[in-house]
Design a protein around this motif. Structure first.
Motif, short mmCIF file in Angstrom:
data_model
loop_
_atom_site.label_atom_id
_atom_site.label_comp_id
_atom_site.label_asym_id
_atom_site.label_seq_id
_atom_site.Cartn_x
_atom_site.Cartn_y
_atom_site.Cartn_z
N LEU A 114 0.81 -1.22 0.00
CA LEU A 114 0.00 0.00 0.00
C LEU A 114 0.85 1.28 0.00
O LEU A 114 0.35 2.36 -0.30
N ASP A 115 2.13 1.14 0.34
CA ASP A 115 3.02 2.29 0.46
C ASP A 115 3.19 3.00 -0.89
O ASP A 115 3.63 2.39 -1.86
N LYS A 116 2.84 4.27 -0.95
CA LYS A 116 2.88 5.03 -2.22
C LYS A 116 4.31 5.18 -2.76
O LYS A 116 4.53 5.09 -3.97
N THR A 117 5.27 5.40 -1.88
CA THR A 117 6.67 5.53 -2.33
C THR A 117 7.16 4.23 -2.93
O THR A 117 7.81 4.22 -3.98
N ALA A 118 6.85 3.12 -2.28
CA ALA A 118 7.27 1.81 -2.79
C ALA A 118 6.60 1.53 -4.14
O ALA A 118 7.24 1.01 -5.06
N ASN A 119 5.34 1.87 -4.27
CA ASN A 119 4.64 1.66 -5.54
C ASN A 119 5.26 2.50 -6.65
O ASN A 119 5.42 2.03 -7.77
N HIS A 120 5.61 3.74 -6.34
CA HIS A 120 6.22 4.60 -7.34
C HIS A 120 7.56 4.01 -7.81
O HIS A 120 7.84 3.97 -9.00
N MET A 121 8.37 3.54 -6.87
CA MET A 121 9.67 2.96 -7.23
C MET A 121 9.48 1.69 -8.05
O MET A 121 10.16 1.49 -9.05
N ALA A 122 8.58 0.82 -7.63
CA ALA A 122 8.36 -0.44 -8.34
C ALA A 122 7.76 -0.17 -9.71
O ALA A 122 8.03 -0.90 -10.67
N ALA A 123 6.94 0.84 -9.82
CA ALA A 123 6.31 1.30 -11.06
C ALA A 123 5.25 0.34 -11.59
O ALA A 123 4.11 0.73 -11.78
N PHE A 124 5.61 -0.89 -11.84
CA PHE A 124 4.70 -1.84 -12.46
C PHE A 124 3.99 -2.65 -11.39
O PHE A 124 4.42 -3.73 -11.00
N THR A 125 2.90 -2.07 -10.90
CA THR A 125 2.17 -2.62 -9.77
C THR A 125 0.71 -2.84 -10.15
O THR A 125 0.31 -2.60 -11.28
N ALA A 126 -0.08 -3.24 -9.18
CA ALA A 126 -1.51 -3.46 -9.40
C ALA A 126 -2.18 -2.15 -9.81
O ALA A 126 -1.75 -1.06 -9.43
N LYS A 127 -3.25 -2.30 -10.57
CA LYS A 127 -4.00 -1.12 -11.01
C LYS A 127 -4.51 -0.32 -9.80
O LYS A 127 -4.41 0.89 -9.77
N ARG A 176 8.85 -1.14 2.95
CA ARG A 176 9.68 0.08 3.05
C ARG A 176 10.38 0.23 4.40
O ARG A 176 11.49 0.75 4.48
N GLU A 177 9.75 -0.24 5.45
CA GLU A 177 10.37 -0.12 6.78
C GLU A 177 11.64 -0.95 6.91
O GLU A 177 12.40 -0.78 7.86
N TYR A 178 11.88 -1.83 5.92
CA TYR A 178 13.08 -2.68 5.93
C TYR A 178 14.13 -2.25 4.91
O TYR A 178 15.15 -2.90 4.77
N TRP A 179 13.88 -1.18 4.19
CA TRP A 179 14.82 -0.72 3.18
C TRP A 179 16.14 -0.28 3.81
O TRP A 179 16.19 0.17 4.95
N GLY A 180 17.20 -0.36 3.02
CA GLY A 180 18.50 0.16 3.41
C GLY A 180 19.28 -0.73 4.36
O GLY A 180 20.27 -0.29 4.95
N ARG A 181 18.87 -1.97 4.52
CA ARG A 181 19.55 -2.88 5.45
C ARG A 181 20.19 -4.08 4.73
O ARG A 181 20.63 -5.01 5.38
#
Length: 162
Positions: A23-36, A89-94
């Protein structure tokens, strides 16, 4: 905490966590090809139940310190074996994405193996390159998350001798 990354088979109890993570908007933007519509829980669950029922798809839950951090998978797309992953997203950067994909690649022996990433998703491209993937082409497609056409790289993990 030992910062341990473990892969295990996906089970139905993981799906609500996967749903919340995507549901995270930032993650969806990065992934780009997500659910409608990422907020459509019924469509999400239906999609995942099809994945769970398909023995041709390798799907693993990523655990980080015994918490569900995301998932990695291998499947056929466009007639080629491909990998994909999603880390909350809460696990990014690790280093979790790199470690989980590396573990999946020990399990999936098919080569060559492909992956795709939006050209501006430098973090995902870096993860793939750390795991041995090389950019081998480009493509573009409509991104539901961005509501526009997005260019992507196609990456390939070659046969060892290549």
């Amino acid at each position: 905490m030992n910062n341990e990354v473990i892969l295990r088979d996906v089970n139905k109890e993981d799906l609500p966590i996967f749903f919340e993570q995507q549901l995270d908007k930032t993650a969806n933007h990065m992934a780009a090809f997500t659910a409608k519509d990422p907020t459509d829980k019924i469509a999400f669950m239906s999609h995942w139940h099809k994945i769970l029922d398909d023995d041709r798809i390798i799907k693993k839950t990523v655990l980080f310190n015994d918490q569900v951090a995301g998932h990695v998978s291998s499947f056929e797309q466009f007639g080629e074996p491909e990998v994909s992953y999603w880390i909350g997203r809460e696990y990014w950067g690790r280093g979790i994405a790199t470690r989980s994909l590396s573990q999946l690649l020990e399990y999936v022996s098919i080569r060559p193996l492909f992956a795709r990433a939006a050209k501006d998703n430098t973090a995902s491209i870096r993860v793939l390159e750390k795991c041995g993937f090389k950019i081998c082409g480009e493509d573009k497609g409509f991104s539901n998350a961005r509501a526009e056409e997005v260019e992507e790289y196609v990456l390939k993990l070659p046969i060892k001798a290549e």
